[in-house]
Design a protein around this motif. Structure first.
Motif, PDB file in Angstrom:
ATOM      1  N   LEU A   1       0.823  -1.214   0.000  1.00 34.72           N
ATOM      2  CA  LEU A   1       0.000   0.000   0.000  1.00 34.72           C
ATOM      3  C   LEU A   1       0.858   1.264   0.000  1.00 34.72           C
ATOM      4  CD1 LEU A   1      -2.795  -1.087   2.497  1.00 34.72           C
ATOM      5  CD2 LEU A   1      -3.153  -0.417   0.104  1.00 34.72           C
ATOM      6  N   ILE A   2       2.104   1.163   0.447  1.00 34.08           N
ATOM      7  CA  ILE A   2       2.979   2.324   0.436  1.00 34.08           C
ATOM      8  C   ILE A   2       3.329   2.732  -0.994  1.00 34.08           C
ATOM      9  CG2 ILE A   2       5.202   1.122   0.494  1.00 34.08           C
ATOM     10  CD1 ILE A   2       4.182   4.243   2.557  1.00 34.08           C
ATOM     11  N   LEU A   3       3.083   1.835  -1.952  1.00 38.27           N
ATOM     12  CA  LEU A   3       3.319   2.144  -3.363  1.00 38.27           C
ATOM     13  C   LEU A   3       2.133   2.866  -3.994  1.00 38.27           C
ATOM     14  CD1 LEU A   3       4.863  -1.276  -4.515  1.00 38.27           C
ATOM     15  CD2 LEU A   3       6.031   0.686  -3.479  1.00 38.27           C
ATOM     16  N   ALA A   4       1.018   2.918  -3.277  1.00 42.70           N
ATOM     17  CA  ALA A   4      -0.197   3.569  -3.783  1.00 42.70           C
ATOM     18  C   ALA A   4      -0.222   5.034  -3.365  1.00 42.70           C
ATOM     19  CB  ALA A   4      -1.425   2.848  -3.228  1.00 42.70           C
TER      20      ALA A   4
ATOM     21  N   LEU B   1       0.372  -2.895  -8.478  1.00 43.56           N
ATOM     22  CA  LEU B   1       1.356  -2.812  -7.394  1.00 43.56           C
ATOM     23  C   LEU B   1       2.086  -4.137  -7.191  1.00 43.56           C
ATOM     24  CD1 LEU B   1      -0.610  -0.751  -4.721  1.00 43.56           C
ATOM     25  CD2 LEU B   1       0.802   0.066  -6.615  1.00 43.56           C
ATOM     26  N   HIS B   2       1.513  -5.213  -7.702  1.00 45.40           N
ATOM     27  CA  HIS B   2       2.152  -6.525  -7.575  1.00 45.40           C
ATOM     28  C   HIS B   2       3.161  -6.789  -8.701  1.00 45.40           C
ATOM     29  CE1 HIS B   2      -0.266  -7.974  -4.220  1.00 45.40           C
ATOM     30  NE2 HIS B   2      -1.275  -7.354  -4.775  1.00 45.40           N
ATOM     31  N   ARG B   3       3.336  -5.822  -9.602  1.00 45.82           N
ATOM     32  CA  ARG B   3       4.324  -6.004 -10.686  1.00 45.82           C
ATOM     33  C   ARG B   3       5.746  -5.919 -10.171  1.00 45.82           C
ATOM     34  NH1 ARG B   3       4.826  -2.269 -14.789  1.00 45.82           N
ATOM     35  NH2 ARG B   3       4.164  -0.565 -13.464  1.00 45.82           N
ATOM     36  N   TYR B   4       5.924  -5.222  -9.054  1.00 48.23           N
ATOM     37  CA  TYR B   4       7.280  -4.928  -8.575  1.00 48.23           C
ATOM     38  C   TYR B   4       7.850  -6.111  -7.814  1.00 48.23           C
ATOM     39  CZ  TYR B   4       5.839  -0.396 -10.128  1.00 48.23           C
ATOM     40  OH  TYR B   4       5.387   0.623 -10.920  1.00 48.23           O
ATOM     41  N   ARG B   5       8.966  -6.626  -8.299  1.00 46.78           N
ATOM     42  CA  ARG B   5       9.595  -7.830  -7.747  1.00 46.78           C
ATOM     43  C   ARG B   5      10.792  -7.461  -6.877  1.00 46.78           C
ATOM     44  NH1 ARG B   5      11.239 -11.796 -12.274  1.00 46.78           N
ATOM     45  NH2 ARG B   5      12.260 -12.661 -10.427  1.00 46.78           N
ATOM     46  N   PHE B   6      10.765  -7.973  -5.660  1.00 44.65           N
ATOM     47  CA  PHE B   6      11.823  -7.676  -4.705  1.00 44.65           C
ATOM     48  C   PHE B   6      12.696  -8.903  -4.443  1.00 44.65           C
ATOM     49  CE2 PHE B   6       8.513  -4.617  -4.109  1.00 44.65           C
ATOM     50  CZ  PHE B   6       9.147  -3.437  -3.764  1.00 44.65           C
ATOM     51  N   ASP B   7      12.673  -9.890  -5.381  1.00 40.99           N
ATOM     52  CA  ASP B   7      13.474 -11.090  -5.159  1.00 40.99           C
ATOM     53  C   ASP B   7      14.667 -11.132  -6.119  1.00 40.99           C
ATOM     54  OD1 ASP B   7      12.152 -11.484  -7.537  1.00 40.99           O
ATOM     55  OD2 ASP B   7      10.934 -13.151  -6.802  1.00 40.99           O
TER      56      ASP B   7
ATOM     57  N   PRO C   1     -10.911   6.267  -3.936  1.00 44.79           N
ATOM     58  CA  PRO C   1      -9.801   5.360  -3.617  1.00 44.79           C
ATOM     59  C   PRO C   1     -10.166   3.895  -3.742  1.00 44.79           C
ATOM     60  CG  PRO C   1     -10.616   6.441  -1.639  1.00 44.79           C
ATOM     61  CD  PRO C   1     -11.239   7.133  -2.804  1.00 44.79           C
ATOM     62  N   ARG C   2     -11.400   3.555  -3.456  1.00 45.28           N
ATOM     63  CA  ARG C   2     -11.830   2.161  -3.623  1.00 45.28           C
ATOM     64  C   ARG C   2     -11.798   1.770  -5.092  1.00 45.28           C
ATOM     65  NH1 ARG C   2     -17.249  -0.717  -3.314  1.00 45.28           N
ATOM     66  NH2 ARG C   2     -16.785  -2.751  -2.386  1.00 45.28           N
ATOM     67  N   ARG C   3     -12.233   2.694  -5.951  1.00 45.02           N
ATOM     68  CA  ARG C   3     -12.197   2.442  -7.394  1.00 45.02           C
ATOM     69  C   ARG C   3     -10.752   2.334  -7.880  1.00 45.02           C
ATOM     70  NH1 ARG C   3     -15.697   5.887  -8.490  1.00 45.02           N
ATOM     71  NH2 ARG C   3     -14.339   7.688  -8.808  1.00 45.02           N
ATOM     72  N   TRP C   4      -9.846   3.159  -7.329  1.00 48.61           N
ATOM     73  CA  TRP C   4      -8.437   3.085  -7.710  1.00 48.61           C
ATOM     74  C   TRP C   4      -7.868   1.712  -7.394  1.00 48.61           C
ATOM     75  CZ3 TRP C   4      -3.625   1.892  -6.180  1.00 48.61           C
ATOM     76  CH2 TRP C   4      -2.548   2.414  -6.901  1.00 48.61           C
ATOM     77  N   LEU C   5      -8.177   1.183  -6.233  1.00 50.14           N
ATOM     78  CA  LEU C   5      -7.678  -0.140  -5.860  1.00 50.14           C
ATOM     79  C   LEU C   5      -8.179  -1.214  -6.816  1.00 50.14           C
ATOM     80  CD1 LEU C   5      -7.886  -0.205  -1.967  1.00 50.14           C
ATOM     81  CD2 LEU C   5      -5.833  -0.422  -3.366  1.00 50.14           C
ATOM     82  N   ARG C   6      -9.410  -1.089  -7.239  1.00 50.54           N
ATOM     83  CA  ARG C   6      -9.977  -2.098  -8.143  1.00 50.54           C
ATOM     84  C   ARG C   6      -9.348  -2.039  -9.529  1.00 50.54           C
ATOM     85  NH1 ARG C   6     -16.541  -2.287  -7.053  1.00 50.54           N
ATOM     86  NH2 ARG C   6     -16.443  -3.484  -5.100  1.00 50.54           N
TER      87      ARG C   6
ATOM     88  N   LEU D   1      -3.931   4.592   0.677  1.00 50.83           N
ATOM     89  CA  LEU D   1      -3.472   3.973   1.930  1.00 50.83           C
ATOM     90  C   LEU D   1      -4.367   4.409   3.089  1.00 50.83           C
ATOM     91  CD1 LEU D   1       0.143   3.557   3.224  1.00 50.83           C
ATOM     92  CD2 LEU D   1      -1.547   4.686   4.669  1.00 50.83           C
ATOM     93  N   ASP D   2      -4.690   5.689   3.161  1.00 47.55           N
ATOM     94  CA  ASP D   2      -5.544   6.179   4.239  1.00 47.55           C
ATOM     95  C   ASP D   2      -6.929   5.546   4.184  1.00 47.55           C
ATOM     96  OD1 ASP D   2      -3.603   7.753   5.321  1.00 47.55           O
ATOM     97  OD2 ASP D   2      -4.378   9.653   4.557  1.00 47.55           O
ATOM     98  N   TYR D   3      -7.462   5.386   2.987  1.00 47.39           N
ATOM     99  CA  TYR D   3      -8.774   4.754   2.855  1.00 47.39           C
ATOM    100  C   TYR D   3      -8.765   3.329   3.393  1.00 47.39           C
ATOM    101  CZ  TYR D   3     -12.107   1.608   0.732  1.00 47.39           C
ATOM    102  OH  TYR D   3     -13.009   0.588   0.540  1.00 47.39           O
ATOM    103  N   VAL D   4      -7.739   2.549   3.046  1.00 42.32           N
ATOM    104  CA  VAL D   4      -7.681   1.162   3.513  1.00 42.32           C
ATOM    105  C   VAL D   4      -7.574   1.131   5.039  1.00 42.32           C
ATOM    106  CG1 VAL D   4      -6.402  -1.012   3.448  1.00 42.32           C
ATOM    107  CG2 VAL D   4      -6.693   0.329   1.355  1.00 42.32           C
TER     108      VAL D   4
END
Length: 229
Positions: free
Chosen positions: A170-173, A223-229, A212-217, A178-181
């Motif tokens: 959520l820090i990437l949003a 946000l899951h595209r970013y790979r940290f491995d 913000p709810r619509r943005w998440l949808r 983030l506040d909405y969640v």
């Protein structure tokens, strides 16, 4: 559960799922990981399912092409923090440093993903704790603990004993998302449901939550595209 492969370049694996309750064939493309699932109603053969997938090939490939590729987190990549794309640049010293224009990460290229992930998680915990504390105080109900995970099925949750869980991504949003969640999950401390009473609490804590709810949808899966491995 079985699988068929749609030939072509590249071939597309399609997961077969049978459902006694389904009334028609349905094809689903996951926005999170690109998996394709075909649901077969009772009495429909695998051959019929294959023909159905072939009839939808153009639609399927067009949507797969629209999904953006994964982004390895390394020097030179752009990483959204608080919703703003910042370049990851080599840094000096030992600590990761966030400036107004970049994320400066010291160390060898192989160390960058792990260091950035640790920094991002700490940043996420601080921001989510601050937002949760603020909304919890406004609601007049304390939470018992706050945990972070890298979940794909949900952005947050609230347990019956008042524990809050959030995705650290959520820090990437954008900050408003983030506040909405945080407001959403804190509202569950008063209403453990999604009734009109619950949404009234969310609105009292946060304000108009629809954007913000619509943005998440629509944008959240990216946000899951970013790979940290």
């Amino acid at each position: 559960m079985g699988q068929i492969n749609l030939p072509g370049n590249p071939p597309i694996p399609v997961i077969l799922r049978r459902s006694a309750r389904a009334r028609r064939l349905s094809l689903r493309l996951s926005r999170l990981d690109g998996r394709v699932t075909l649901t077969l109603p009772k009495g429909v053969s695998e051959a019929e399912g294959r023909d159905f997938v072939l009839s939808k090939e153009s639609w399927l490939r067009a949507h797969l092409d629209q999904q953006q590729a994964e982004v390895p987190v390394t020097h030179g990549a752009l990483l959204p923090l608080h919703g703003a794309d910042l370049p990851i640049r080599p840094g000096s010293g030992r600590a990761v440093r966030l400036t107004e224009t970049a994320l400066e990460v010291p160390g060898h290229q192989d160390q960058v993903p792990r260091r950035v992930q640790a920094f991002v998680k700490t940043l996420a915990r601080d921001r989510l704790a601050e937002a949760s504390d603020r909304y919890s105080q406004a609601l007049g109900r304390p939470y018992t603990r706050l945990t972070l995970r890298d979940t794909r099925s949900r952005w947050g949750s609230c347990t019956a004993d008042g524990g809050l869980m959030y995705s650290w991504r959520l820090i990437l949003a954008p900050p408003a998302v983030l506040d909405y969640v945080a407001a959403h999950e804190v509202a569950h401390l008063a209403e453990m449901n999604h009734s009109p009473a619950f949404w009234a609490v969310v609105e009292r804590l946060y304000g108009d939550w629809k954007a913000p709810r619509r943005w998440l949808r629509t944008q959240g899966p990216q946000l899951h595209r970013y790979r940290f491995d």
